[in-house]
Scaffold this motif. Sequence first.
Motif, PDB file in Angstrom:
ATOM      1  N   TRP A   1       3.671  77.553 -73.648  1.00  0.00           N
ATOM      2  CA  TRP A   1       2.645  77.065 -74.572  1.00  0.00           C
ATOM      3  C   TRP A   1       1.612  76.260 -73.790  1.00  0.00           C
ATOM      4  N   ARG A   2       0.383  76.633 -73.933  1.00  0.00           N
ATOM      5  CA  ARG A   2      -0.733  75.920 -73.302  1.00  0.00           C
ATOM      6  C   ARG A   2      -0.502  75.699 -71.805  1.00  0.00           C
ATOM      7  N   GLY A   3      -0.030  76.773 -71.156  1.00  0.00           N
ATOM      8  CA  GLY A   3       0.105  76.753 -69.708  1.00  0.00           C
ATOM      9  C   GLY A   3       1.360  76.114 -69.180  1.00  0.00           C
ATOM     10  N   CYS A   4       2.351  75.903 -70.029  1.00  0.00           N
ATOM     11  CA  CYS A   4       3.543  75.173 -69.601  1.00  0.00           C
ATOM     12  C   CYS A   4       4.786  75.702 -70.315  1.00  0.00           C
ATOM     13  N   GLU A   5       5.886  75.796 -69.591  1.00  0.00           N
ATOM     14  CA  GLU A   5       7.160  76.181 -70.204  1.00  0.00           C
ATOM     15  C   GLU A   5       7.671  75.035 -71.067  1.00  0.00           C
ATOM     16  N   ILE A   6       8.010  75.338 -72.314  1.00  0.00           N
ATOM     17  CA  ILE A   6       8.523  74.296 -73.205  1.00  0.00           C
ATOM     18  C   ILE A   6       9.967  74.538 -73.621  1.00  0.00           C
ATOM     19  N   THR A   7      10.491  75.728 -73.360  1.00  0.00           N
ATOM     20  CA  THR A   7      11.850  76.059 -73.783  1.00  0.00           C
ATOM     21  C   THR A   7      12.476  77.086 -72.862  1.00  0.00           C
ATOM     22  N   THR A   8      13.746  76.876 -72.543  1.00  0.00           N
ATOM     23  CA  THR A   8      14.597  77.953 -72.076  1.00  0.00           C
ATOM     24  C   THR A   8      15.669  78.141 -73.133  1.00  0.00           C
ATOM     25  N   GLY A   9      15.709  79.314 -73.740  1.00  0.00           N
ATOM     26  CA  GLY A   9      16.681  79.597 -74.791  1.00  0.00           C
ATOM     27  C   GLY A   9      17.458  80.850 -74.469  1.00  0.00           C
ATOM     28  N   ALA A  10      18.580  81.030 -75.161  1.00  0.00           N
ATOM     29  CA  ALA A  10      19.406  82.198 -74.853  1.00  0.00           C
ATOM     30  C   ALA A  10      20.499  82.391 -75.892  1.00  0.00           C
ATOM     31  N   GLN A  11      21.029  83.626 -75.887  1.00  0.00           N
ATOM     32  CA  GLN A  11      22.345  83.840 -76.480  1.00  0.00           C
ATOM     33  C   GLN A  11      23.356  83.438 -75.415  1.00  0.00           C
ATOM     34  N   ARG A  12      24.370  82.674 -75.806  1.00  0.00           N
ATOM     35  CA  ARG A  12      25.350  82.173 -74.849  1.00  0.00           C
ATOM     36  C   ARG A  12      26.490  83.183 -74.680  1.00  0.00           C
ATOM     37  N   GLU A  13      27.111  83.115 -73.526  1.00  0.00           N
ATOM     38  CA  GLU A  13      28.331  83.891 -73.332  1.00  0.00           C
ATOM     39  C   GLU A  13      29.490  83.137 -73.970  1.00  0.00           C
ATOM     40  N   HIS A  14      30.125  83.747 -74.981  1.00  0.00           N
ATOM     41  CA  HIS A  14      31.190  83.069 -75.720  1.00  0.00           C
ATOM     42  C   HIS A  14      32.575  83.618 -75.404  1.00  0.00           C
ATOM     43  N   ARG A  15      32.651  84.661 -74.574  1.00  0.00           N
ATOM     44  CA  ARG A  15      33.934  85.294 -74.244  1.00  0.00           C
ATOM     45  C   ARG A  15      34.515  84.639 -72.990  1.00  0.00           C
ATOM     46  N   TYR A  16      35.703  84.107 -73.128  1.00  0.00           N
ATOM     47  CA  TYR A  16      36.306  83.244 -72.122  1.00  0.00           C
ATOM     48  C   TYR A  16      36.365  83.896 -70.746  1.00  0.00           C
ATOM     49  N   GLU A  17      36.894  85.098 -70.666  1.00  0.00           N
ATOM     50  CA  GLU A  17      37.098  85.734 -69.370  1.00  0.00           C
ATOM     51  C   GLU A  17      35.771  85.964 -68.645  1.00  0.00           C
ATOM     52  N   ILE A  18      34.778  86.419 -69.382  1.00  0.00           N
ATOM     53  CA  ILE A  18      33.472  86.687 -68.760  1.00  0.00           C
ATOM     54  C   ILE A  18      32.802  85.379 -68.337  1.00  0.00           C
ATOM     55  N   LEU A  19      32.931  84.375 -69.176  1.00  0.00           N
ATOM     56  CA  LEU A  19      32.340  83.072 -68.859  1.00  0.00           C
ATOM     57  C   LEU A  19      32.954  82.501 -67.588  1.00  0.00           C
ATOM     58  N   CYS A  20      34.261  82.642 -67.443  1.00  0.00           N
ATOM     59  CA  CYS A  20      34.933  82.168 -66.224  1.00  0.00           C
ATOM     60  C   CYS A  20      34.408  82.902 -64.994  1.00  0.00           C
ATOM     61  N   GLU A  21      34.203  84.196 -65.121  1.00  0.00           N
ATOM     62  CA  GLU A  21      33.691  84.989 -63.999  1.00  0.00           C
ATOM     63  C   GLU A  21      32.296  84.524 -63.605  1.00  0.00           C
TER      64      GLU A  21
END
Length: 437
Positions: free
Chosen positions: A357-377
């Motif tokens: 917005w107006r030349g500047c990053e204001i947010t980093t957003g995402a869907q989170r990894e919620h699966r335990y095994e993949i998150l650990c990896e």
Amino acid sequence: MKKINFCDLAKYDQQEVVLEGFVERVRDLQYVQFLILKDRTGKIQVTLEKDGSLKELNEIVSKINADSTVKVTGTLLKNEKVKMGGMEVIPTEIEVTSNSLEELPLNYRDLNSANLDTRMDYKFLDLRNEKNILMFQIQSTFVEGMREFLYRQNFTEIHTPKLIGAASESGSEVFEVKYFDTKAYLAQSPQFYKQMAMAAGFERIFEVAPAFRAENSNTNRHTTEFTSFDLEFSYIDSYEEVMDLEEDLLIAGLTKVKEKYGDKIKEQFGKEVIVPTKPFPRIKLQDLYHELNQRYHYEIPTEDIGDMNQEAEKLTSRYAMDEFGHEFIFVTDYSAKKRAFYHMRKEGIPQGYDLIWRGCEITTGAQREHRYEILCEQAKEKGLGDDVKFYLEFFRYGCPPHGGFALGVDRLTMLLLGTTTLKETMFLFRGPNRLNP
């Protein structure tokens, strides 16, 4: 009697009022005295004739210094000759509640009369400037508008700890503090605890609270302590839903600001409050690189490939206006090497975005990894071990798909009002070389 805001005085014509505020100016003339009082909402003139009937009050006024505080009891009368709202108060009592003892070290009425470091040294005076007071009223209204929107969407406001036992979220620098016979750290964000709330079944939460970054950054948009507006919500199918919610959130906040302060912002800051329309433009990072190169002959430096830098963000806003006529633009498909380990990936691509917005990053957003095994990896891939062990536990016993984002309140204010640095839009700035007042 409750304190009367000066902006509401028109309702008290020909009534006795009790006013409290700062003395902005004293005019002690041959036959009359004037006190100009101010509070956070406006100004009013107090008028005393020197005809002998108010001799005791005349003596009090003759000794008052500007920037003292007073309590004045008197009758409010209309007077078309008075420039400040066409009203004045004829006093019957004046009490000096505090006296400014000496000449001020800073002329806060003229923000250009001192350099920024001096203004920050005397921030308690600098903040008396009407423009600065307005700035924080606007900031408060922005947050209020976003809060109200989330309450309507059945979000729950939570308050997470700022002292944490783990040193890392994603490899960034953290502040270490002594905690009895062990070490603790100041939280970089409530990210881990937001996700814990998802694992707990809260489904929709937000928080407005301080966050801390031990980064030795001396730029106009970085600070070691800032106010973060964070949210997280469950049962999503895509990060597109996260972007959609953020669109609605910002529209709600900016709408409230425009309705209440749009004219004053234009008058005082020379900026138009533009309430964006949906949907915000969206572009993949590689496509954006191509557009910036073709349109503006800009090539991303090798060290920034897979991410953005400040120059690219400025040009991205230019592109958004040139191509879409829009102040906001989402950028997606960043490199996994440049994103946090807890971002969900599909075919190796993080399911998240940055909002510019107006030349500047204001947010980093995402869907989170919620699966335990993949998150650990993914944590292991980033070299994170014991520091995130407690966090990984949240996902061992079931956790719904979820996502979220954060907004820096101080940065939003800077961009909204067009100021040049966070040092102006923060109540008290903290940086590598600034820990006082």
